[in-house]
Motif scaffolding. Structure first.
Motif, PDB file in Angstrom:
ATOM      1  N   THR A 169     -35.761  32.164  -8.140  1.00 18.08           N
ATOM      2  CA  THR A 169     -34.955  32.400  -6.937  1.00 18.08           C
ATOM      3  C   THR A 169     -33.740  33.232  -7.346  1.00 18.08           C
ATOM      4  O   THR A 169     -33.736  33.843  -8.403  1.00 18.08           O
ATOM      5  N   SER A 209     -30.790  36.351  -6.407  1.00 22.44           N
ATOM      6  CA  SER A 209     -30.818  37.656  -5.745  1.00 22.44           C
ATOM      7  C   SER A 209     -31.684  38.690  -6.476  1.00 22.44           C
ATOM      8  O   SER A 209     -32.250  39.585  -5.849  1.00 22.44           O
ATOM      9  N   SER A 210     -31.809  38.571  -7.796  1.00 24.07           N
ATOM     10  CA  SER A 210     -32.489  39.628  -8.565  1.00 24.07           C
ATOM     11  C   SER A 210     -33.915  39.927  -8.099  1.00 24.07           C
ATOM     12  O   SER A 210     -34.282  41.099  -8.008  1.00 24.07           O
ATOM     13  N   ASP A 256     -36.776  26.199 -10.892  1.00 30.09           N
ATOM     14  CA  ASP A 256     -35.694  25.226 -10.943  1.00 30.09           C
ATOM     15  C   ASP A 256     -35.322  24.755  -9.545  1.00 30.09           C
ATOM     16  O   ASP A 256     -35.759  25.327  -8.547  1.00 30.09           O
ATOM     17  N   HIS A 279     -28.386  32.609 -19.168  1.00 31.32           N
ATOM     18  CA  HIS A 279     -29.401  31.586 -18.874  1.00 31.32           C
ATOM     19  C   HIS A 279     -30.649  32.212 -18.262  1.00 31.32           C
ATOM     20  O   HIS A 279     -30.579  33.252 -17.603  1.00 31.32           O
ATOM     21  N   GLY A 338     -34.086  30.459 -16.007  1.00 30.84           N
ATOM     22  CA  GLY A 338     -34.132  29.187 -15.315  1.00 30.84           C
ATOM     23  C   GLY A 338     -32.677  28.738 -15.242  1.00 30.84           C
ATOM     24  O   GLY A 338     -31.780  29.552 -15.072  1.00 30.84           O
ATOM     25  N   LYS A 380     -24.568  42.029 -15.287  1.00 30.12           N
ATOM     26  CA  LYS A 380     -25.616  41.483 -16.152  1.00 30.12           C
ATOM     27  C   LYS A 380     -25.676  42.203 -17.503  1.00 30.12           C
ATOM     28  O   LYS A 380     -26.459  41.839 -18.382  1.00 30.12           O
TER      29      LYS A 380
HETATM   30  C1  F6R Z   1     -33.086  31.101 -10.307  1.00 30.47           C
HETATM   31  C2  F6R Z   1     -32.835  31.052 -11.731  1.00 30.47           C
HETATM   32  C3  F6R Z   1     -31.658  31.697 -12.338  1.00 30.47           C
HETATM   33  C4  F6R Z   1     -31.357  33.084 -11.766  1.00 30.47           C
HETATM   34  C5  F6R Z   1     -30.092  33.639 -12.406  1.00 30.47           C
HETATM   35  C6  F6R Z   1     -29.730  34.999 -11.848  1.00 30.47           C
HETATM   36  O1  F6R Z   1     -34.285  30.414  -9.994  1.00 30.47           O
HETATM   37  O2  F6R Z   1     -33.589  30.438 -12.407  1.00 30.47           O
HETATM   38  O3  F6R Z   1     -31.861  31.821 -13.725  1.00 30.47           O
HETATM   39  O4  F6R Z   1     -32.447  33.935 -12.007  1.00 30.47           O
HETATM   40  O5  F6R Z   1     -29.034  32.747 -12.177  1.00 30.47           O
HETATM   41  O6  F6R Z   1     -29.408  34.848 -10.492  1.00 30.47           O
HETATM   42  P1  F6R Z   1     -29.224  36.134  -9.579  1.00 30.47           P
HETATM   43  O7  F6R Z   1     -30.544  36.813  -9.547  1.00 30.47           O
HETATM   44  O8  F6R Z   1     -28.855  35.570  -8.239  1.00 30.47           O
HETATM   45  O9  F6R Z   1     -28.164  36.952 -10.204  1.00 30.47           O
END
Ligand code: F6R
Length: 261
Positions: free
Chosen positions: A36, A38-39, A67, A138, A140, A203
């Motif tokens: 899940t 935004s990416s 998660d 991180h 997950g 990132k």
């Molecule tokens: C979400 C997850 C997290 C996100 C990470 C990046 O299921 O496991 O590791 O992938 O926090 O989040 P975004 O994509 O919103 O920057």
């Protein structure tokens, strides 16, 4: 680890969707791993568009999410179950019950985590895992310091992660849960192909560690350097700290077309 630097999220989404499409064309019963956040949203938009166009079906596929927050009511719009339903699952043709996630409301959390590991194993394991990466490295919700051998378990969210995710909770960090259930790093490492997407300048530091840093629990995503089939899809901003960016570009340009990602 293959690093692919692309101009924008649409190009990333298209390439990731091609990989999902090729997998499902060869094996309609394949098992997907869904992140899940935004990416991957542009990837899910592209997959939903291909489903709507009739070129892709998930009818025989299964999926597991990475998660879940602990303690959010089942009808809260920010449970990862509800988010993945809204952004992807409800827009395509998965069979009822084909998409599972960790149970953040379980009374017996260790038992729920063990059951989740068993469900993934019973499905034959994840064929293609879509991943994002946190600004603290991180994957997950395996925060810095996570065991590189970890399996699905409860974790405390890092303060940085709660700050990052406050945007989904009306910018109220206190509304972001403190705990989550997450697949462990070893669980993620069992996936047969990992496709990690990172977009944006915020990132870049985590991506630098992931791709070119030493393997360390300090930057948990670095464990992916030990995986045999990882594809890292980046936009220019996320890639800008990579010392070997020109080499990655050259390698991707010169790659045989039949190879895919
Ligand atoms: C979400 C997850 C997290 C996100 C990470 C990046 O299921 O496991 O590791 O992938 O926090 O989040 P975004 O994509 O919103 O920057």
């Amino acid at each position: 680890m293959e690093v692919v630097i692309l101009p924008d999220p649409a190009a990333i989404a298209s390439l990731a969707a091609d990989a999902v499409g090729a997998l499902l064309a060869g094996r309609p019963t394949a098992v997907l791993g869904l992140a899940t956040g935004s990416s991957p949203v542009a990837i899910y938009d592209e997959l939903a568009a291909r489903y709507a166009a009739g070129t892709l079906s998930f009818a025989a596929a299964r999926a597991f999410t990475l998660d879940e927050y602990v303690g959010l009511p089942a009808d809260h719009p920010e449970t990862y179950r509800n988010v993945i339903d809204a952004v992807f699952v409800s827009r395509v043709d998965f069979a009822p019950g084909a998409v599972q996630g960790p149970d953040g409301l379980a009374a017996d959390i260790p038992a729920a985590c063990a059951a989740y590991e068993a469900a993934i194993a019973d499905a034959g394991g994840v064929d293609l895992q879509i991943l994002g990466i946190g600004t603290d490295g991180h994957i997950g919700f395996n925060e810095p310091g996570s065991s590189l051998a970890s399996r699905t378990r409860i974790k405390t969210l890092a303060r940085q992660t709660r700050i990052d995710n406050a945007r989904f909770f009306d910018d109220d960090i206190d509304a972001v849960p403190t705990h989550c259930l997450t697949q462990g790093l070893a669980t993620i490492m069992d996936a047969r192909h990992v496709v990690l997407v990172a977009i944006g300048e915020n990132k870049a530091e985590a991506v630098e560690h992931l791709v070119e840093g030493p393997v360390s629990a300090r930057w948990p995503a670095t464990i992916l350097q030990h995986h045999r089939h990882v594809t890292v899809l980046l936009d220019e901003d996320a890639a800008h700290r990579l010392q070997l960016a020109d080499y990655y570009r050259e390698a991707y340009r010169g790659k045989p077309k039949w190879q895919g990602i």
